[in-house]
Design a protein around this motif. Sequence first.
Motif, PDB file in Angstrom:
ATOM      1  N   ASP A 163       0.684  -1.230   0.162  1.00  0.00           N
ATOM      2  CA  ASP A 163      -0.054  -0.097  -0.068  1.00  0.00           C
ATOM      3  C   ASP A 163       0.968   1.408  -0.094  1.00  0.00           C
ATOM      4  N   LEU A 164       2.224   1.130   0.317  1.00  0.00           N
ATOM      5  CA  LEU A 164       2.822   2.157   0.314  1.00  0.00           C
ATOM      6  C   LEU A 164       3.576   2.871  -0.948  1.00  0.00           C
ATOM      7  N   LEU A 165       3.822   1.906  -1.956  1.00  0.00           N
ATOM      8  CA  LEU A 165       4.283   2.161  -3.192  1.00  0.00           C
ATOM      9  C   LEU A 165       3.666   3.136  -3.977  1.00  0.00           C
ATOM     10  N   PRO A 166       2.326   3.297  -3.871  1.00  0.00           N
ATOM     11  CA  PRO A 166       1.835   4.579  -4.795  1.00  0.00           C
ATOM     12  C   PRO A 166       2.174   5.809  -4.322  1.00  0.00           C
ATOM     13  N   TRP A 167       2.734   5.832  -2.984  1.00  0.00           N
ATOM     14  CA  TRP A 167       3.219   7.465  -2.380  1.00  0.00           C
ATOM     15  C   TRP A 167       4.538   7.498  -2.915  1.00  0.00           C
ATOM     16  N   VAL A 168       5.422   6.607  -3.143  1.00  0.00           N
ATOM     17  CA  VAL A 168       6.823   6.637  -3.144  1.00  0.00           C
ATOM     18  C   VAL A 168       7.209   7.236  -4.417  1.00  0.00           C
ATOM     19  N   ARG A 169       8.052   8.221  -4.510  1.00  0.00           N
ATOM     20  CA  ARG A 169       8.699   8.839  -5.625  1.00  0.00           C
ATOM     21  C   ARG A 169      10.154   8.420  -5.860  1.00  0.00           C
ATOM     22  N   ALA A 170      10.708   8.231  -4.735  1.00  0.00           N
ATOM     23  CA  ALA A 170      12.412   7.937  -4.819  1.00  0.00           C
ATOM     24  C   ALA A 170      12.752   6.966  -3.894  1.00  0.00           C
ATOM     25  N   VAL A 171      13.753   6.362  -4.210  1.00  0.00           N
ATOM     26  CA  VAL A 171      14.317   5.379  -3.016  1.00  0.00           C
ATOM     27  C   VAL A 171      15.666   5.570  -2.909  1.00  0.00           C
ATOM     28  N   LEU A 172      16.081   5.658  -1.957  1.00  0.00           N
ATOM     29  CA  LEU A 172      17.676   5.749  -1.637  1.00  0.00           C
ATOM     30  C   LEU A 172      17.778   4.432  -1.156  1.00  0.00           C
ATOM     31  N   ALA A 173      18.798   3.791  -2.054  1.00  0.00           N
ATOM     32  CA  ALA A 173      19.089   2.307  -1.847  1.00  0.00           C
ATOM     33  C   ALA A 173      20.385   2.129  -1.260  1.00  0.00           C
ATOM     34  N   LEU A 174      20.617   1.786  -0.056  1.00  0.00           N
ATOM     35  CA  LEU A 174      21.842   1.668   0.685  1.00  0.00           C
ATOM     36  C   LEU A 174      22.693   0.366   0.577  1.00  0.00           C
ATOM     37  N   GLY A 175      23.291   0.511  -0.431  1.00  0.00           N
ATOM     38  CA  GLY A 175      24.390  -0.807  -0.957  1.00  0.00           C
ATOM     39  C   GLY A 175      23.705  -1.486  -1.871  1.00  0.00           C
ATOM     40  N   PHE A 224      22.847  -4.347  -1.874  1.00  0.00           N
ATOM     41  CA  PHE A 224      21.631  -5.295  -1.234  1.00  0.00           C
ATOM     42  C   PHE A 224      20.508  -4.645  -1.309  1.00  0.00           C
ATOM     43  N   GLY A 225      20.318  -3.309  -0.944  1.00  0.00           N
ATOM     44  CA  GLY A 225      18.925  -2.599  -0.715  1.00  0.00           C
ATOM     45  C   GLY A 225      18.988  -2.125  -2.271  1.00  0.00           C
ATOM     46  N   TRP A 226      19.597  -2.105  -3.011  1.00  0.00           N
ATOM     47  CA  TRP A 226      19.497  -1.671  -4.716  1.00  0.00           C
ATOM     48  C   TRP A 226      18.749  -2.999  -5.237  1.00  0.00           C
ATOM     49  N   ASP A 227      19.220  -4.154  -5.300  1.00  0.00           N
ATOM     50  CA  ASP A 227      18.556  -5.304  -5.673  1.00  0.00           C
ATOM     51  C   ASP A 227      17.186  -5.579  -4.947  1.00  0.00           C
ATOM     52  N   GLY A 272      25.643   7.049  -6.319  1.00  0.00           N
ATOM     53  CA  GLY A 272      25.056   8.172  -7.158  1.00  0.00           C
ATOM     54  C   GLY A 272      24.460   7.696  -8.506  1.00  0.00           C
ATOM     55  N   GLU A 273      24.345   6.427  -8.731  1.00  0.00           N
ATOM     56  CA  GLU A 273      23.743   5.716  -9.898  1.00  0.00           C
ATOM     57  C   GLU A 273      22.272   6.069  -9.514  1.00  0.00           C
ATOM     58  N   ILE A 274      21.678   6.055 -10.963  1.00  0.00           N
ATOM     59  CA  ILE A 274      20.333   6.298 -11.058  1.00  0.00           C
ATOM     60  C   ILE A 274      19.502   5.116 -11.533  1.00  0.00           C
ATOM     61  N   ALA A 275      18.330   4.755 -11.401  1.00  0.00           N
ATOM     62  CA  ALA A 275      17.681   3.741 -11.892  1.00  0.00           C
ATOM     63  C   ALA A 275      16.122   4.172 -12.204  1.00  0.00           C
ATOM     64  N   VAL A 276      15.683   4.154 -13.210  1.00  0.00           N
ATOM     65  CA  VAL A 276      14.249   4.592 -13.133  1.00  0.00           C
ATOM     66  C   VAL A 276      13.340   3.417 -13.306  1.00  0.00           C
ATOM     67  N   LEU A 277      12.552   3.368 -12.326  1.00  0.00           N
ATOM     68  CA  LEU A 277      11.555   2.186 -12.100  1.00  0.00           C
ATOM     69  C   LEU A 277       9.952   2.845 -12.413  1.00  0.00           C
ATOM     70  N   HIS A 278       9.125   2.030 -12.407  1.00  0.00           N
ATOM     71  CA  HIS A 278       7.605   2.341 -12.471  1.00  0.00           C
ATOM     72  C   HIS A 278       6.979   1.551 -11.476  1.00  0.00           C
ATOM     73  N   LEU A 326       9.359   5.963 -10.448  1.00  0.00           N
ATOM     74  CA  LEU A 326      10.137   5.768  -9.306  1.00  0.00           C
ATOM     75  C   LEU A 326      11.283   5.851  -9.563  1.00  0.00           C
ATOM     76  N   THR A 327      12.116   6.895  -8.891  1.00  0.00           N
ATOM     77  CA  THR A 327      13.685   6.874  -9.247  1.00  0.00           C
ATOM     78  C   THR A 327      14.223   6.394  -7.946  1.00  0.00           C
ATOM     79  N   MET A 328      15.143   5.505  -8.279  1.00  0.00           N
ATOM     80  CA  MET A 328      16.221   4.715  -7.259  1.00  0.00           C
ATOM     81  C   MET A 328      17.508   5.566  -7.538  1.00  0.00           C
ATOM     82  N   ILE A 329      17.952   5.887  -6.427  1.00  0.00           N
ATOM     83  CA  ILE A 329      19.185   6.282  -6.329  1.00  0.00           C
ATOM     84  C   ILE A 329      20.324   5.524  -5.313  1.00  0.00           C
TER      85      ILE A 329
END
Length: 231
Positions: A142-154, A156-159, A182-188, A195-198
């Motif tokens: 239920d949270l994903l619709p709110w999320v605009r960006a993800v800060l992936a730590l390491g 492991f968090g990225w995957d 600092g790498e970016i991945a654009v998800l939907h 949903l932009t992941m950094i």
Amino acid sequence: ANLEELDARVSVCRACPRLVDWREHVADVKRRAFADQPYWGRPLPGFGDTLPKLLIVGLAPAAHGGNRTGRMFTGDQSGDWLFRALHRAGVANRATAEHAGDGQKLFGARMISAVRCAPPDNKPTVEERDRCASWLDAELADLLPWVRAVLALGSFGWDATLNVVRRAGGTVPVPKPKFGHGEIAVLHTPAGKTLTMIGCYHPSQQNTFTGKLTEEMLDDVIGRARDLAEL
Ligand code: SF4
């Protein structure tokens, strides 16, 4: 999801025998500096805003940090690094995180970890990661619709983020984007929202002590994540 109910269910999960043994053993033996304190010794719930625009995805609780205090990134050096930077960016209420109930708050952001129990050597197995993914799915449903960006730590968090978005029915880039600071991945999201992941090096001591991650590098990525989340 009803987060309170979910947190209550997560907090009694015993699905991974190796991690249950470890989290409870650490809580039993304790570190000398914390000998007079009770340890949480259980899975950790997510922490922060219940309708987050920014999601911060970590690896797993630290044996004497979150596994002691019962709150993510609280009570150890990694947490100090992260909360200081989040505070500088205006995302956290306080620059320190000592214990649950210290008044710490996140504004528009929520922290979760890919694995919710402290693993030996900070290394969960693939089976443990996959088992705990069901909690990640439940929390993010239920949270994903709110999320605009993800800060992936390491990585492991990225995957974990790529996997949870894919399982939820969203889209992720193919081939898999490579993790880097600092790498970016654009998800939907499943609803098609961007949903932009950094990526961010994990603020673990092996990165901060060696200078692989500096406070400037952390500030840079957290500032970008905050802006991407429109906080
Ligand atoms: Fe349960 Fe996750 Fe802890 Fe395994 S790691 S016991 S699935 S909460």
